[in-house]
Scaffold this active site. Structure first.
Site, mmCIF file in Angstrom:
data_model
loop_
_atom_site.group_PDB
_atom_site.id
_atom_site.type_symbol
_atom_site.label_atom_id
_atom_site.label_comp_id
_atom_site.label_asym_id
_atom_site.label_seq_id
_atom_site.Cartn_x
_atom_site.Cartn_y
_atom_site.Cartn_z
ATOM 1 N N HIS A 1 0.876 -1.080 -0.096
ATOM 2 C CA HIS A 1 0.138 0.190 -0.049
ATOM 3 C C HIS A 1 0.861 1.002 -0.118
ATOM 4 C CE1 HIS A 1 -2.889 2.871 2.340
ATOM 5 N NE2 HIS A 1 -3.411 2.456 1.090
ATOM 6 N N HIS B 1 -1.309 10.783 -2.339
ATOM 7 C CA HIS B 1 -2.618 10.482 -1.554
ATOM 8 C C HIS B 1 -3.575 11.669 -1.307
ATOM 9 C CE1 HIS B 1 -5.447 9.379 1.837
ATOM 10 N NE2 HIS B 1 -5.519 8.318 1.060
HETATM 11 O O1 G3P Z 1 -6.187 0.392 -1.400
HETATM 12 C C1 G3P Z 1 -7.378 1.081 -1.239
HETATM 13 C C2 G3P Z 1 -7.069 1.980 -0.162
HETATM 14 O O2 G3P Z 1 -5.865 2.773 -0.351
HETATM 15 C C3 G3P Z 1 -8.004 3.145 0.129
HETATM 16 O O3 G3P Z 1 -7.843 4.101 0.824
HETATM 17 O O4 G3P Z 1 -7.226 6.160 1.712
HETATM 18 O O5 G3P Z 1 -5.541 4.706 1.656
HETATM 19 O O6 G3P Z 1 -6.631 5.815 -0.569
HETATM 20 P P1 G3P Z 1 -6.463 5.243 0.785
HETATM 21 CA CA CA Z 2 -5.159 4.202 -2.165
#
Ligand code: G3P
Ligand code: CA
Length: 282
Positions: free
Chosen positions: A12, A54
């Site tokens: 992630h 992000h």
């Molecule tokens: O992988 C999905 C997740 O990243 C969604 O939430 O806020 O971390 O982009 P966020």
């Molecule tokens: Ca994400």
């Protein structure tokens, strides 16, 4: 019996529990750690480049201020997107959205001044790296706030994926890319532009009409958050019964990993790919 070997692990924002999120260094570490896929968020700059950031603003993850979509790539390139993480690692401060932050040896040894640790990352550079890293690595690309430019994010994204031969690869392999969004509109645009690319419908809550496990038309994969899965574990079975794969984010706590395994979740998205792979015995 949970099938540990079959569960896929997605890094992630890169190996972002260890190195600054969305930096090339964090993605290189994720590949070295054995992740099956890399997750990234994409936004358009004022001059039309897709960058991996992000938040709507750069304030949290850089030494600058401002809204990504109002800044040009050259301006973003002057900012330092890595040192905030180094400072946190040095003081042992947990990231705001990281349930399992650590200050492990990789972080101590990292060369924080190196450009790979500090530069804004364009999606183009990430694709260059991923396609040249020496093994198949999947990409889970999330479109953020796609309506601002009325579809331009998706169009630019598909143009770039075509340039890298990642939509319908010439070698006949299935595409290593999937596109994710909380926005049904964004997923619909992707489907119209590139039906061959799998789409993931991200959810913090289950919309009422999808409680039975169905998804918005054309979405093949469900992406519920771990809070949702903890509160409603039966939802994973409902999604599977409806024929959908289930990718859960952001799973850093070992107990949550076990829960995902018990429920037969297909893919775990985590800030700590090596730790999760160890837990899976891989
Ligand atoms: O992988 C999905 C997740 O990243 C969604 O939430 O806020 O971390 O982009 P966020
Ligand atoms: Ca994400």
């Amino acid at each position: 019996m949970p099938n540990r070997a079959a569960t896929r692990v997605v890094a992630h924002r890169g190996a972002s529990g260890t190195l600054a999120e969305h930096t090339l260094a964090a993605y290189k570490l994720a590949v070295d750690e054995g992740a099956d896929a890399l997750e990234c968020d994409v936004r358009l700059t004022a001059d039309g480049h897709l960058v991996c950031v992000h938040d709507r603003r750069v304030d949290r993850t850089s030494n600058g201020r401002g809204v990504v979509s109002t800044l040009e790539l050259a301006q973003l390139s002057e900012l330092d997107f890595g040192s905030w993480k180094a400072a946190r690692a040095a003081t042992g401060t947990a990231d705001a959205d990281d349930t399992g932050a650590d200050t492990d040896a990789d972080a101590d040894e990292a060369d924080w001044a190196d450009a790979e640790h500090t530069s804004v990352l364009t999606l183009e550079r990430l694709l260059e790296f991923a396609t040249g890293c020496g093994r198949r690595i999947e990409l889970a690309i999330e479109t953020k706030h796609p309506t601002r430019y009325a579809g331009l994010v998706e169009r630019r994204l598909l143009e770039l994926l075509h340039r890298f031969d990642l939509v319908t690869p010439a070698d006949g392999e299935r595409t290593p890319v999937r596109i994710m969004s909380f926005s049904q509109l964004s997923l619909r645009r992707v489907r119209e532009l590139a039906p061959a690319i799998p789409t993931v419908f991200l959810m913090e809550r289950v919309p009422l009409r999808f409680r039975d496990g169905t998804l918005p038309h054309g979405a093949r994969i469900a992406g519920p958050g771990i809070d949702l899965v903890r509160a409603n574990p039966g939802y994973v079975a409902a999604l599977h019964r409806a024929g959908h794969r289930v990718h859960v984010w952001t799973v850093d706590d070992p107990e949550d990993v076990e829960l995902c395994l018990r429920l037969g979740v297909d893919t775990i998205i985590t800030n700590h790919p090596r730790r999760v792979l160890d837990q899976l015995g891989r």
